[in-house]
Write a protein that holds these residues in place. Structure first.
Motif, PDB file in Angstrom:
ATOM      1  N   SER A  71      10.136  23.208  51.624  1.00 28.36           N
ATOM      2  CA  SER A  71       9.760  21.722  51.733  1.00 28.36           C
ATOM      3  C   SER A  71       9.550  21.411  53.185  1.00 28.36           C
ATOM      4  O   SER A  71      10.310  21.757  53.985  1.00 28.36           O
ATOM      5  N   ASN A  72       8.623  20.632  53.598  1.00 27.73           N
ATOM      6  CA  ASN A  72       8.254  20.311  54.952  1.00 27.73           C
ATOM      7  C   ASN A  72       8.608  18.992  55.279  1.00 27.73           C
ATOM      8  O   ASN A  72       8.533  18.270  56.288  1.00 27.73           O
ATOM      9  N   CYS A  73       9.291  18.299  54.193  1.00 28.36           N
ATOM     10  CA  CYS A  73       9.920  17.108  54.281  1.00 28.36           C
ATOM     11  C   CYS A  73      11.400  16.989  54.520  1.00 28.36           C
ATOM     12  O   CYS A  73      12.018  17.282  53.340  1.00 28.36           O
ATOM     13  N   ASN A  74      11.956  16.920  55.667  1.00 30.04           N
ATOM     14  CA  ASN A  74      13.497  17.137  55.917  1.00 30.04           C
ATOM     15  C   ASN A  74      13.846  16.120  56.892  1.00 30.04           C
ATOM     16  O   ASN A  74      12.949  15.338  57.398  1.00 30.04           O
ATOM     17  N   GLY A  75      15.209  15.755  56.989  1.00 31.97           N
ATOM     18  CA  GLY A  75      15.714  14.818  57.860  1.00 31.97           C
ATOM     19  C   GLY A  75      15.246  13.411  57.547  1.00 31.97           C
ATOM     20  O   GLY A  75      15.448  13.003  56.483  1.00 31.97           O
ATOM     21  N   LYS A  76      14.599  12.662  58.657  1.00 33.40           N
ATOM     22  CA  LYS A  76      14.379  11.209  58.358  1.00 33.40           C
ATOM     23  C   LYS A  76      13.049  11.180  57.207  1.00 33.40           C
ATOM     24  O   LYS A  76      13.076  10.079  56.558  1.00 33.40           O
ATOM     25  N   CYS A  77      12.044  11.958  57.061  1.00 34.42           N
ATOM     26  CA  CYS A  77      11.384  12.165  55.948  1.00 34.42           C
ATOM     27  C   CYS A  77      11.887  11.714  54.501  1.00 34.42           C
ATOM     28  O   CYS A  77      11.346  10.925  53.794  1.00 34.42           O
ATOM     29  N   GLU A  79      14.276  10.001  53.871  1.00 35.63           N
ATOM     30  CA  GLU A  79      14.802   8.466  53.672  1.00 35.63           C
ATOM     31  C   GLU A  79      13.422   7.676  52.837  1.00 35.63           C
ATOM     32  O   GLU A  79      13.727   6.841  52.385  1.00 35.63           O
ATOM     33  N   SER A  80      12.430   8.277  53.170  1.00 38.01           N
ATOM     34  CA  SER A  80      11.106   7.614  52.399  1.00 38.01           C
ATOM     35  C   SER A  80      10.680   8.219  51.463  1.00 38.01           C
ATOM     36  O   SER A  80       9.934   7.632  50.374  1.00 38.01           O
ATOM     37  N   TRP A  81      10.995   9.576  51.076  1.00 34.74           N
ATOM     38  CA  TRP A  81      10.489  10.656  50.055  1.00 34.74           C
ATOM     39  C   TRP A  81      11.833  11.343  49.630  1.00 34.74           C
ATOM     40  O   TRP A  81      12.388  12.177  50.331  1.00 34.74           O
ATOM     41  N   VAL A  82      12.414  10.980  48.464  1.00 36.17           N
ATOM     42  CA  VAL A  82      13.633  11.556  48.041  1.00 36.17           C
ATOM     43  C   VAL A  82      13.142  12.886  47.095  1.00 36.17           C
ATOM     44  O   VAL A  82      12.411  12.713  46.254  1.00 36.17           O
ATOM     45  N   PRO A  83      13.705  14.066  47.833  1.00 35.02           N
ATOM     46  CA  PRO A  83      13.500  15.150  47.126  1.00 35.02           C
ATOM     47  C   PRO A  83      13.941  15.189  45.584  1.00 35.02           C
ATOM     48  O   PRO A  83      15.016  14.899  45.397  1.00 35.02           O
ATOM     49  N   LEU A  84      13.140  15.800  44.358  1.00 38.96           N
ATOM     50  CA  LEU A  84      13.502  15.986  43.149  1.00 38.96           C
ATOM     51  C   LEU A  84      14.782  16.908  43.146  1.00 38.96           C
ATOM     52  O   LEU A  84      14.378  18.303  42.929  1.00 38.96           O
ATOM     53  N   ARG A 101      15.640  23.938  50.111  1.00 36.01           N
ATOM     54  CA  ARG A 101      15.342  23.205  51.278  1.00 36.01           C
ATOM     55  C   ARG A 101      16.205  23.734  52.663  1.00 36.01           C
ATOM     56  O   ARG A 101      17.300  24.507  52.369  1.00 36.01           O
ATOM     57  N   ASN A 102      15.719  23.057  53.617  1.00 40.29           N
ATOM     58  CA  ASN A 102      16.424  23.646  54.831  1.00 40.29           C
ATOM     59  C   ASN A 102      18.142  23.546  55.036  1.00 40.29           C
ATOM     60  O   ASN A 102      18.626  23.951  55.426  1.00 40.29           O
ATOM     61  N   ASP A 103      18.478  22.513  54.138  1.00 39.45           N
ATOM     62  CA  ASP A 103      19.997  22.141  54.226  1.00 39.45           C
ATOM     63  C   ASP A 103      20.730  22.912  53.245  1.00 39.45           C
ATOM     64  O   ASP A 103      21.754  22.808  53.046  1.00 39.45           O
ATOM     65  N   GLY A 104      20.003  23.704  52.549  1.00 41.89           N
ATOM     66  CA  GLY A 104      20.693  24.691  51.488  1.00 41.89           C
ATOM     67  C   GLY A 104      20.549  24.080  50.113  1.00 41.89           C
ATOM     68  O   GLY A 104      20.919  24.844  49.265  1.00 41.89           O
ATOM     69  N   SER A 105      20.095  22.861  49.876  1.00 43.39           N
ATOM     70  CA  SER A 105      20.124  22.090  48.488  1.00 43.39           C
ATOM     71  C   SER A 105      18.882  22.862  47.834  1.00 43.39           C
ATOM     72  O   SER A 105      18.136  23.588  48.607  1.00 43.39           O
ATOM     73  N   LYS A 106      18.804  22.569  46.577  1.00 43.26           N
ATOM     74  CA  LYS A 106      17.738  22.966  45.663  1.00 43.26           C
ATOM     75  C   LYS A 106      16.773  21.706  45.417  1.00 43.26           C
ATOM     76  O   LYS A 106      17.312  20.772  45.137  1.00 43.26           O
ATOM     77  N   MET A 107      15.524  22.023  45.197  1.00 43.32           N
ATOM     78  CA  MET A 107      14.603  20.902  44.569  1.00 43.32           C
ATOM     79  C   MET A 107      13.687  21.622  43.615  1.00 43.32           C
ATOM     80  O   MET A 107      13.314  22.797  43.615  1.00 43.32           O
ATOM     81  N   TRP A 108      13.024  20.889  42.697  1.00 40.77           N
ATOM     82  CA  TRP A 108      12.165  21.139  41.829  1.00 40.77           C
ATOM     83  C   TRP A 108      10.658  21.049  42.451  1.00 40.77           C
ATOM     84  O   TRP A 108      10.424  20.247  43.208  1.00 40.77           O
ATOM     85  N   ALA A 109       9.841  22.142  42.034  1.00 40.11           N
ATOM     86  CA  ALA A 109       8.532  21.933  42.364  1.00 40.11           C
ATOM     87  C   ALA A 109       7.616  22.073  41.122  1.00 40.11           C
ATOM     88  O   ALA A 109       8.163  22.732  40.133  1.00 40.11           O
ATOM     89  N   TYR A 110       6.406  21.493  41.086  1.00 44.62           N
ATOM     90  CA  TYR A 110       5.504  21.712  39.991  1.00 44.62           C
ATOM     91  C   TYR A 110       4.261  22.673  40.401  1.00 44.62           C
ATOM     92  O   TYR A 110       3.797  22.151  41.515  1.00 44.62           O
ATOM     93  N   PRO A 114       6.358  21.220  46.027  1.00 45.85           N
ATOM     94  CA  PRO A 114       7.694  20.357  45.787  1.00 45.85           C
ATOM     95  C   PRO A 114       7.280  18.965  45.499  1.00 45.85           C
ATOM     96  O   PRO A 114       6.580  18.354  45.812  1.00 45.85           O
ATOM     97  N   LEU A 115       8.464  18.363  44.705  1.00 42.91           N
ATOM     98  CA  LEU A 115       8.136  16.869  43.980  1.00 42.91           C
ATOM     99  C   LEU A 115       9.216  16.029  44.679  1.00 42.91           C
ATOM    100  O   LEU A 115      10.328  16.446  44.979  1.00 42.91           O
ATOM    101  N   TYR A 116       8.853  14.838  44.855  1.00 44.98           N
ATOM    102  CA  TYR A 116       9.577  13.727  45.451  1.00 44.98           C
ATOM    103  C   TYR A 116       9.507  12.461  44.689  1.00 44.98           C
ATOM    104  O   TYR A 116       8.489  12.190  43.937  1.00 44.98           O
ATOM    105  N   THR A 117      10.498  11.631  44.900  1.00 40.08           N
ATOM    106  CA  THR A 117      10.086  10.224  44.319  1.00 40.08           C
ATOM    107  C   THR A 117      10.264   9.323  45.590  1.00 40.08           C
ATOM    108  O   THR A 117      10.595   9.852  46.617  1.00 40.08           O
TER     109      THR A 117
END
Length: 143
Positions: A71-77, A79-84, A101-110, A114-117
């Protein structure tokens, strides 16, 4: 001939447990594979089908997510786009994959996107996220 009949009967009786269990031991049968559930579903809207999470919240994709592995949405990003979020042991199911993800967590992609809310969406079905820009789009099954 009588010995042959006795021997054949003994062999036949000794194979009954093997045939009954289907795998030749007294161990229980192997566990059935766990049914995995997709992290999102498709709903039909006036604008066409879109992906929503299991709570009905609209999902979005980010145009800068291009390699399908991160995912290229990390850090402050975020706050506006929450990874699924996906659990650490989540496994791919259908068109849904799990990425790190960069922080070691996992997220879903379709389909490797990558998917965000969006926190701007307050109720199921809302699509108030900044999806009208060139960078963020509502996730659609044909993407």
């Amino acid at each position: 001939m009588f010995r042959f009949t006795i021997a054949a009967a003994a062999i036949a009786l000794s194979t009954v447990p093997v045939l009954a269990n289907g795998h030749g031991s007294d161990a229980p049968p192997p566990p059935k594979p766990e049914a995995t559930t997709a992290p999102a579903k498709v709903v039909l809207t006036k604008q066409g089908p879109k992906l929503v999470d299991l709570k009905g919240m609209t999902l979005y994709t980010y145009e800068r997510d291009t390699n399908g592995k991160s995912s290229n949405c990390n850090g402050k990003c975020t706050e506006s786009w929450v990874p699924l979020a996906a659990t650490a042991d989540a496994k791919a199911v259908g068109d849904f994959t799990v990425i790190s993800r960069n922080d070691g967590s996992k997220m879903w992609a379709y389909r490797y996107r990558p998917l965000y809310t969006s926190p701007a969406d307050k109720a199921p079905g809302d699509a108030n996220g900044n999806a009208t820009t060139l960078q963020w789009r509502i996730a659609r099954p044909e993407n």
